[in-house]
Motif scaffolding. Structure first.
Motif, short mmCIF file in Angstrom:
data_model
loop_
_atom_site.label_atom_id
_atom_site.label_comp_id
_atom_site.label_asym_id
_atom_site.label_seq_id
_atom_site.Cartn_x
_atom_site.Cartn_y
_atom_site.Cartn_z
N PRO A 137 0.81 -1.16 -0.12
CA PRO A 137 -0.04 0.06 0.00
C PRO A 137 1.01 1.22 -0.15
CG PRO A 137 -0.86 -1.66 1.48
CD PRO A 137 0.09 -2.27 1.11
N PRO A 138 1.86 1.37 0.85
CA PRO A 138 2.53 2.62 0.85
C PRO A 138 3.31 3.01 -0.45
CG PRO A 138 3.62 1.25 2.20
CD PRO A 138 2.42 0.64 1.93
N LEU A 139 3.71 1.83 -1.07
CA LEU A 139 4.43 1.96 -2.29
C LEU A 139 3.39 2.28 -3.54
CD1 LEU A 139 6.88 -0.92 -2.16
CD2 LEU A 139 7.50 1.40 -2.35
N LEU A 140 2.23 1.80 -3.61
CA LEU A 140 1.20 2.02 -4.51
C LEU A 140 1.00 3.54 -4.18
CD1 LEU A 140 -0.67 -1.19 -4.87
CD2 LEU A 140 0.87 -0.21 -6.45
N VAL A 141 0.65 3.87 -3.01
CA VAL A 141 0.28 5.34 -2.80
C VAL A 141 1.24 6.32 -3.17
CG1 VAL A 141 -0.21 6.99 -1.11
CG2 VAL A 141 -1.36 4.88 -0.81
N LEU A 142 2.59 6.03 -3.18
CA LEU A 142 3.68 6.76 -3.44
C LEU A 142 3.75 6.80 -4.86
CD1 LEU A 142 6.10 8.45 -2.01
CD2 LEU A 142 7.41 6.32 -2.29
N SER A 143 3.59 5.70 -5.56
CA SER A 143 3.49 5.79 -6.94
C SER A 143 2.35 6.64 -7.51
CB SER A 143 3.40 4.26 -7.42
OG SER A 143 3.20 4.19 -8.96
N TRP A 144 1.28 6.64 -6.92
CA TRP A 144 0.28 7.23 -7.68
C TRP A 144 0.60 9.00 -7.51
CZ3 TRP A 144 -3.83 10.33 -4.86
CH2 TRP A 144 -4.77 10.93 -5.60
N LEU A 145 1.14 9.22 -6.09
CA LEU A 145 1.31 10.48 -5.73
C LEU A 145 2.71 11.00 -6.80
CD1 LEU A 145 1.00 10.60 -1.90
CD2 LEU A 145 -0.62 11.43 -3.63
N THR A 146 3.53 10.37 -6.92
CA THR A 146 4.69 10.92 -7.64
C THR A 146 4.83 10.39 -9.15
OG1 THR A 146 6.04 8.81 -6.76
CG2 THR A 146 5.88 10.95 -5.20
N GLU A 147 4.35 9.45 -9.43
CA GLU A 147 4.65 8.90 -10.93
C GLU A 147 3.30 8.79 -11.68
OE1 GLU A 147 7.90 5.49 -8.97
OE2 GLU A 147 5.81 4.94 -9.54
N GLY A 148 2.38 9.11 -11.12
CA GLY A 148 1.11 9.14 -12.05
C GLY A 148 0.20 7.94 -11.85
N ALA A 149 -1.12 7.89 -12.39
CA ALA A 149 -1.85 6.65 -12.23
C ALA A 149 -1.52 5.57 -13.21
CB ALA A 149 -3.33 7.27 -13.11
N TRP A 150 -0.79 5.64 -14.28
CA TRP A 150 -0.42 4.57 -15.14
C TRP A 150 0.98 4.84 -15.69
CZ3 TRP A 150 -1.43 -0.35 -15.37
CH2 TRP A 150 -0.80 -1.11 -16.51
N PRO A 151 2.05 4.67 -14.61
CA PRO A 151 3.57 5.10 -15.04
C PRO A 151 4.12 3.92 -15.88
CG PRO A 151 3.46 4.35 -13.00
CD PRO A 151 1.96 4.39 -13.27
#
Length: 304
Positions: free
Chosen positions: A195-209
């Motif tokens: 979960p923290p990695l997916l949230v961090l991904s959504w916040l910093t990398e976008g919805a579909w990086p």
């Protein structure tokens, strides 16, 4: 059954483990070449958690975790998986090569012994200290004076921090105290890391990086299935059959195997000077880990 502590390791599982462990340094860079690092890790741990829990249920493994133990397992999992791999995959994204990443992590068992001596008052041999110094010297030779080939100073620093967090996480396994079931413990550690990695991904990398869906999906599946689950089971078998000290002695084999795989798959090459540095580092790690007899947590392999 109690693990033995000084036996000869079975050849086929030992060779398979070294290959699986080393392959993680190939699948990782391939994955971040096709998708952003936090997204790769988040989905890797989602899949690994489901596989681990499903296998534990299928094998009817006992949970054996009270609330306090569960909290400690989860906390260590965040360090071992989310933080340690998060740092290494950012380093991959910055350009750190597979062989150098493998060298950093190969030094980790020796660094763990030194940290245990400094923080916990455990005994450490002069050979372990010397081995770590020689290993670091080998890494410095591989790096050379120009860090551009390694992704730059930031990539090298982040890779070194990943090595440190791996060692701290390994020490944290002792803080757990109890001996929870391997599969359930791994499933919990994977689950809390996603979960923290997916949230961090959504916040910093976008919805579909993702830039290459096929390569990203294939790499994530390989990481989740082969490195996180198969690697975990192989290390558990080796600790059971040969003892934790013998299993630890395998880690020095990873850098040269990784170098060959990186040359074959990623087209990475090393100069003569870098090859000499690789040999120096491997000799240092080999000397130090062959004296090590502290337990190696199988969760440590959740893996590259």
């Amino acid at each position: 059954m109690t693990p033995r502590t000084g036996s000869t390791l079975p050849l086929v599982p030992a060779a398979a483990f070294v290959l699986v462990w080393s392959s993680g340094y190939i699948s990782g860079p391939a994955a971040v070449d096709a998708a952003a690092p936090f997204a790769v890790l988040g989905w890797r741990f989602v899949i690994a958690a489901l596989l681990g829990a499903g296998l534990a249920l299928a094998l009817r493994r006992p949970t054996r975790m009270d609330r306090a133990t569960l909290g400690r397992v989860a906390a260590v999992g965040l360090v071992m998986n989310a933080l340690q791999f998060g740092l290494m995959y950012v380093a991959f994204d910055l350009g750190l090569g597979a062989t150098l990443a493998s060298l950093f992590h190969a030094l980790s068992p020796v660094l763990t012994a030194l940290l245990a001596a400094a923080l916990l008052g455990e005994r450490v041999s002069m050979l372990q200290v010397l081995g770590f110094v020689v290993g670091v010297a080998g890494v410095l030779i591989v790096l050379g004076s120009d860090l551009g080939h390694a992704g730059g100073p930031i990539a090298v620093l982040v890779g070194g921090l990943s090595m440190l967090t791996l060692s701290l996480g390994t020490l944290g396994q002792r803080w757990i105290g109890a001996q929870p079931d391997l599969l359930w413990s791994a499933a919990v550690q994977f689950a809390v890391s996603a979960p923290p990695l997916l949230v961090l991904s959504w916040l910093t990398e976008g919805a579909w990086p993702v830039t290459d869906t096929g390569q990203a999906v294939g790499s994530v599946l390989l990481l989740a299935i082969v490195n996180s689950i198969v690697g975990l089971m192989l290390l558990a078998l080796l600790v059971l059959r040969g003892g934790s000290g013998a299993a630890a002695s395998l880690f020095f084999l990873s850098p040269p195997v990784t170098a060959v795989l990186a040359w074959l798959v990623l087209d990475e090459t090393l100069s003569i000077t870098q090859l000499i540095g690789l040999v120096v580092a491997v000799v240092g790690v080999a000397a130090a880990t062959r004296t090590r007899r502290t337990p190696v947590p199988a969760q440590e392999v959740g893996t590259q």
